[in-house]
Design an enzyme around this catalytic site. Structure first.
Site, PDB file in Angstrom:
ATOM      1  N   SER A  83       0.851  -1.190   0.000  1.00 33.91           N
ATOM      2  CA  SER A  83       0.000   0.000   0.000  1.00 33.91           C
ATOM      3  C   SER A  83       0.880   1.232   0.000  1.00 33.91           C
ATOM      4  CB  SER A  83      -0.903  -0.001   1.234  1.00 33.91           C
ATOM      5  OG  SER A  83      -1.447   1.282   1.476  1.00 33.91           O
ATOM      6  N   TYR A 130      -1.352  -1.287  10.173  1.00 36.56           N
ATOM      7  CA  TYR A 130      -1.465  -1.325   8.710  1.00 36.56           C
ATOM      8  C   TYR A 130      -0.178  -0.828   8.060  1.00 36.56           C
ATOM      9  CZ  TYR A 130      -3.439  -0.676   4.031  1.00 36.56           C
ATOM     10  OH  TYR A 130      -3.683  -0.746   2.674  1.00 36.56           O
TER      11      TYR A 130
END
Length: 249
Positions: free
Chosen positions: A138, A161
């Protein structure tokens, strides 16, 4: 490109399902793996071109099962794209409220499964003397969150994350070096935010940091993955390709 066998984990996710449809349209054979099974548009694709497997890729025995299925059915697996996104029910908790149990589970399931599934498929690629592995990271793996984009919403970018996605980039480079000169391509794709049911304020705030589009459609990411699966990318390995409409600038 046709007749190649591609194994896609998280095949019913936003990116995973868009990728599977793209690959089938190009003539690939696809093994679609997900923990939750949904319907596929049978009017568009021949049933002999794809297989849908229900599996929990957080368990290594399940990983071995889906790989064994692919080898038994097709005698080979040309590539694996790891799109699965396992997370706990309390995913997205603010740092102040983060529980160690959830942290450990998310790190193990998301980052850990990326390592274990890579280990198992790379054994196959070594025997075949070729193969392609693509992991999904990401933009949060290369940049800190722009916390102002979340103002006025109940959304939050969890610290785990960022840790997971930066870890996946590191894994990609490690594996590419570890298996260099083995005719195996190992790469990573890092998308920006992808369209889903999100607050209008977040969408507006997010777009301020981009060039033109803002949040991406899954298809915007899939085209790059498709390129990495093609023979045109045979000299690309150990790379993290960012697709974010300028968000990380």
């Amino acid at each position: 490109m046709s007749k190649k066998v591609i194994l896609v984990t998280g095949g019913f996710g936003r990116v995973g399902y868009s990728l599977c449809k793209n690959l089938l349209a190009q003539g690939f054979k696809v093994i679609l793996v997900d923990k939750t099974i949904k319907n596929i548009d049978k009017s568009r694709f021949r049933e002999s071109d794809y297989y849908i497997l229900k599996a929990d890729i957080n368990k290594e025995r399940e990983i071995k099962r889906i790989i064994s299925f692919g080898l038994k059915k097709f005698k080979k697996i040309d590539a694996l794209v790891h799109c699965a996104y396992p997370k706990t029910k309390d995913w997205g908790t603010k740092l102040e409220n983060l529980k160690q149990k959830s942290l450990n589970e998310n790190l193990s399931n998301h980052l850990g499964s990326s390592i274990i599934i890579s280990k198992n498929i790379l054994k196959v690629f070594l025997k075949q003397n070729y193969g392609k592995l693509i992991l999904l990271s990401s933009v949060m793996g290369i940049k800190n969150p722009k916390f102002e984009t979340y103002k006025g919403t109940n959304m939050y970018s969890p610290v785990e994350y960022s840790a997971i996605k930066s870890g996946i980039i590191s894994i990609t480079k490690y594996l590419a070096k570890y298996y260099s000169k083995k005719n195996i391509n190992i790469n990573c794709v890092s998308p920006g935010g992808i369209k889903q049911n999100l607050p209008k304020r977040f969408i507006k705030n997010y777009k301020k940091h981009c060039n033109l589009k803002g949040l991406l459609d899954p298809e915007d990411v899939v085209e790059t993955i498709s390129f990495l699966l093609s023979d045109n990318s045979k000299f690309i390995s150990g790379q993290n390709i960012v697709i974010d409409d300028g968000y990380s600038l």
